[in-house]
Design an enzyme around this catalytic site. Structure first.
Site, PDB file in Angstrom:
ATOM      1  N   GLU A   1      -0.940  13.616   3.311  1.00  0.00           N
ATOM      2  CA  GLU A   1      -1.976  12.601   3.080  1.00  0.00           C
ATOM      3  C   GLU A   1      -2.798  12.897   1.819  1.00  0.00           C
ATOM      4  O   GLU A   1      -4.031  12.784   1.814  1.00  0.00           O
ATOM      5  CB  GLU A   1      -2.885  12.484   4.302  1.00  0.00           C
ATOM      6  CG  GLU A   1      -2.162  12.022   5.559  1.00  0.00           C
ATOM      7  CD  GLU A   1      -3.085  11.746   6.733  1.00  0.00           C
ATOM      8  OE1 GLU A   1      -4.258  12.152   6.668  1.00  0.00           O
ATOM      9  OE2 GLU A   1      -2.634  11.128   7.702  1.00  0.00           O
TER      10      GLU A   1
ATOM     11  N   GLU B   1       3.434   9.082  11.318  1.00  0.00           N
ATOM     12  CA  GLU B   1       2.400   9.297  12.344  1.00  0.00           C
ATOM     13  C   GLU B   1       1.983   7.966  12.945  1.00  0.00           C
ATOM     14  O   GLU B   1       1.300   7.166  12.294  1.00  0.00           O
ATOM     15  CB  GLU B   1       1.156   9.988  11.761  1.00  0.00           C
ATOM     16  CG  GLU B   1       1.334  11.444  11.424  1.00  0.00           C
ATOM     17  CD  GLU B   1       0.010  12.127  11.069  1.00  0.00           C
ATOM     18  OE1 GLU B   1      -1.063  11.558  11.392  1.00  0.00           O
ATOM     19  OE2 GLU B   1       0.055  13.213  10.467  1.00  0.00           O
TER      20      GLU B   1
END
Length: 834
Positions: free
Chosen positions: A188, A259
């Site tokens: 991320e 995710e």
């Protein structure tokens, strides 16, 4: 010379990417490649149903159980981070033992015939202490984490190469015959890249090149990284990637969801976090309907943050709302509803991976997404109603289909609805905790009181209070700050209604204040704002007054820019309300002492309890007290938990193994603790003489602590006359066919752990209301239902009950005519011998 077309260029680039990631030698189809449609594993396209399970968050003894349940839930892949601070807690000193044995964990996944997605990072966030970075990394000279910084890049590459080489040596990558099909570098990074400007862009390019250069033979991914450099694949994280993901940054990369958040992790002070099975299923069906071919549930099993592994303010329990709860028990209907979804999507596999997608608008917020194979009958369709309030009926290929609000119906043959995301056919269950009579039989509490230090006990002194994290070096939550101030009679207020106030500004996270050895009060920050100011009236005396402050972190931060520069601890100390005015003690001279004495003496270990004098513990105790008691292993094989609602804040150990931080006095807006029960793995417990040690910081009553057994023995079904038949009643051949004669809906109940249905606690056919564990009859029902269900189910491990009024009443008369009727059943499961 003519210029090649864009399509030709993209086609050639795609071939280059596929070739680059699939080298494995020998068999040309061995290994993993990809194109714009999917991953290609050993020459075969695959749909990937993955779940996150983190090996340090459960003991190795639980690995087989959790992996087995994951596979039976329809997963074919397990995703895990690699935890740098677990494997290299001190620079150059490595740990791959116990629950850090990542090789053993991956081999066990392979034995279950599943793939592995390895998220090396090595920054992971994961609500894990310091985002997975070891503390020593912070002290590398001139280091800046996660940017174009030579010191950081050197350390990151060295660790990544070590992990990759370990995997290669064990032949765990797919081209070597192993289960690892994807690897991740970074995590991320888009969320902080802008802060580093050009250095951030250079770093992400370097990280990609470094990873690809390791020649692991499987593709690399970067999650939430829109500019992931070729051949690295950018992936989506979030709750609804079917609608929020802008897609792969190149047309020759597949659409992957790394995710899918099954709920939300919790911090102390949070109310419960939930995500319904229906919403989760909708998001997955939506993603696959829009050409997605890989989904990973984060988390599928959350586990426990043992010891001091949780990040800032994160609860010890991690993702309890996942399909498998903290205790490793299936949480239905989430586990079962997703299992049915995976089965249905597998029926569509050929069409999804080989078919041509088309989109057909069927009305406002309603659409059909169709996958049709050219020159073949194979066809799959997804009928979607995006309206979150209103159901609708649509016509598709000459037939009407009813779509509940916010739902997707899946038709594996473009004709037959086999699954609807909003219509749950899977059973439900409810979790219960029972006090273990056997464990509490020998409970006898003893206590040891921590000494409140003065400046003379300090190991380090300075003019001003020192920063906490640099001083504790992540070896303890606690740092004592001590000083003293001498006051004369005329310094103190003469009036009885005026009392001096101590004011302490703290960078975080929490603190207990003692004046002249007496507890004054506590202060704390929060997950959103760790800083706080503590103010409290204090009784001071003429002469020397000792001030002792136990400041602490509740886990290190796990995300954001300049993680290496974060700080905590005392900022300044004032005493207000004196006759001589406000005294600033910030530069008064301070002593510091890391940790509390019981930690250093290892009072939580069996052989170390004799190092101090324990006394009888009766009723509610005071601050900074150690408690110990012995217990026998609870009856049965059910998971165990410790109920600590009678305590406040601290840490607990069983036989020397920490079960994590507790903080039951930090209440949510609902007025309840964010976490009351704390998991004790059965693997930590022996048959007798188990040592339970609790360090209580603020005061509590140990006599009300209980050891619990954890159960999901209350099993329910809630099915209407219009529900679909169970997915298992269909099978994929040349077309979808019923594998059982009766296509009507039915309630299916199955007891856990080979138990049998010992009692039918509730059964109503009509308009019952409520949820599993709390059903009630409605305004009408068949009065024969409970007797009939008891006849069908009692004493069985599994039973199927037809949702048919003719079979649920002994009278030949339909109950509640004119309404859609519902069958609600709740049973209790128990061992056969009971």
């Amino acid at each position: 010379m003519s210029i090649p077309s864009r399509a030709l260029v993209l086609s050639l680039l795609s071939l280059l990417v596929v070739s680059a990631v699939s080298r494995g030698g020998g068999n040309s189809t061995k290994g993993v490649s990809y194109d714009g449609k999917s991953l290609i594993i050993n020459g075969q396209r695959e749909l990937i149903f993955s779940g996150s399970v983190h090996y340090p968050r459960l003991p190795p003894e639980m690995w087989p159980q959790v992996l087995n349940l994951s596979k039976h839930g329809g997963l074919n892949t397990i995703q895990t981070y690699v935890f740098w601070n677990v494997h290299e807690p001190k620079e150059g000193q490595f740990n791959f033992e116990g629950n850090a044995d990542i090789v053993k964990f991956i081999r066990l996944i392979q034995e279950n015939d599943m793939y592995v997605i390895l998220r090396i990072g090595p920054f992971i966030q994961a609500e894990w202490n310091f985002g997975g970075f070891p503390y020593w990394l912070r002290e590398v000279h001139n280091i800046t984490f996660r940017t174009d910084n030579q010191q950081y890049k050197y350390q990151m590459q060295k660790f990544t190469e070590m992990i990759v080489q370990k995997m290669k040596d064990e032949k765990l990558f797919a081209p070597q015959g192993g289960p690892i099909i994807l690897a991740q570098i970074e995590n991320e990074y888009n969320t902080i890249q802008i802060a580093f400007k050009e250095s951030g862009s250079k770093y992400i390019q370097w990280a990609a090149n470094m990873a690809v250069g390791l020649n692991v033979g499987v593709p690399w991914v970067m999650c939430k990284q829109k500019d992931a450099p070729d051949p690295v694949i950018n992936t989506c994280n979030g709750r609804n990637c079917g609608d929020t993901f802008t897609g792969p940054n190149k047309p020759y990369k597949p659409s992957l969801w790394s995710e899918n958040w099954t709920a939300q992790y919790r911090v102390f002070g949070d109310p419960p976090s939930q995500r319904s099975a229906e919403d989760l299923a909708y998001s997955v069906a939506r993603f696959f309907s829009k050409s997605g071919t890989l989904v990973n549930y984060y988390m599928y099993y959350g586990g426990t943050n043992y010891g001091r592994t949780a990040s800032s303010f994160a609860t010890t329990r991690y993702y309890d709302e996942a399909p498998l709860d903290e205790f490793g028990l299936p949480k239905d209907p989430k586990w079962g509803h997703l299992k049915d979804l995976h089965s249905t999507l597998r029926m569509c596999k050929k069409s999804l991976l080989r078919g041509v997608p088309t989109l057909q608008n069927l009305g406002p917020a309603v659409e059909a997404r169709i996958y049709q194979m050219e020159g073949a009958n194979d066809c799959a369709a997804f009928l979607s109603n995006a309206d979150v309030r209103m159901p609708t009926t649509v016509e598709f290929r000459g037939k009407d289909y009813y779509l509940p609000a916010h739902s997707i119906s899946i038709l594996p043959d473009c004709k037959t609805v086999v699954y609807n995301t909003q219509t749950v056919v899977a059973q439900h269950n409810a979790r219960s905790f029972k006090v273990s009579e056997k464990a509490k039989r020998n409970f006898h509490w003893q206590m040891y009181q921590e000494k409140i230090p003065t400046i003379s006990d300090a190991t380090v002194r300075s003019l001003v209070p020192l920063e906490l994290m640099n001083h504790t070096k992540d070896t303890s939550d606690y740092l004592w700050y001590t000083t003293s101030v001498e006051l004369r009679n005329y310094d103190l207020p003469m009036r009885n209604d005026i009392i001096p106030v101590i004011q302490i500004a703290n960078f975080g996270d929490a603190m207990h204040t003692f004046v002249n050895g007496e507890y004054v009060g506590s202060g704390r920050g929060s997950h959103l704002d760790r800083t706080f100011t503590f103010k409290q009236a204090v009784r001071l005396k003429p002469g020397v007054n000792t001030i002792s402050l136990l400041s602490m972190t509740v886990g290190f931060p796990d995300s954001g820019v300049y993680l290496e520069k974060r700080f905590a601890g005392i900022r300044n100390v004032l005493i207000q309300g004196l006759n001589t005015g406000t005294i600033d003690l910030t530069q008064n001279g301070w002593g510091h002492k890391v940790g509390v004495e019981g930690e250093k003496l290892h009072l939580y270990s069996q052989g170390s309890t004799k190092r101090v004098q324990w006394t009888e513990a009766k009723g509610r105790g005071t601050t900074l007290t150690w408690y110990k008691a012995y217990f026998d292993a609870p009856e049965g094989i059910a998971p165990l938990a410790l109920n600590l609602t009678s305590m406040s804040k601290g840490m607990a150990w069983v036989n020397g193994k920490s079960i994590g931080r507790y903080w039951v006095s930090y209440l949510s807006p609902l007025g309840k603790p964010s976490q009351s029960e704390y998991h004790i793995p059965r693997a930590f417990v022996k048959s007798t003489d188990n040592l339970l040690v609790v360090f209580e910081e603020m005061g509590g009553n140990p006599e009300e602590i209980t050891i619990l057994t954890v159960h999901r023995d209350t099993v329910c079904s809630y099915v209407t006359e219009y529900h679909l038949p169970h997915v298992k009643s269909w099978e994929q051949q040349n077309m979808v066919q019923a594998s059982v004669d009766d296509r009507k809906p039915q309630a299916t109940l199955k007891c856990p752990s080979h138990k049998v249905i010992a009692e039918v606690e509730f059964a109503s056919f009509g308009d019952p209301i409520g949820a599993c564990g709390n059903f009630n009859t409605g305004s009408c029902q068949s009065f024969d239902t409970k007797d009939i269900v008891t006849e069908i189910c009692l004493g069985k491990t599994t039973c199927n009950i037809p949702v048919d009024w003719k079979k649920l009443t002994k009278k030949n008369e339909e109950p509640c005519p004119g309404i859609v009727k519902t069958l609600a059943v709740q049973v209790w499961c128990d061992d056969k011998e009971n």
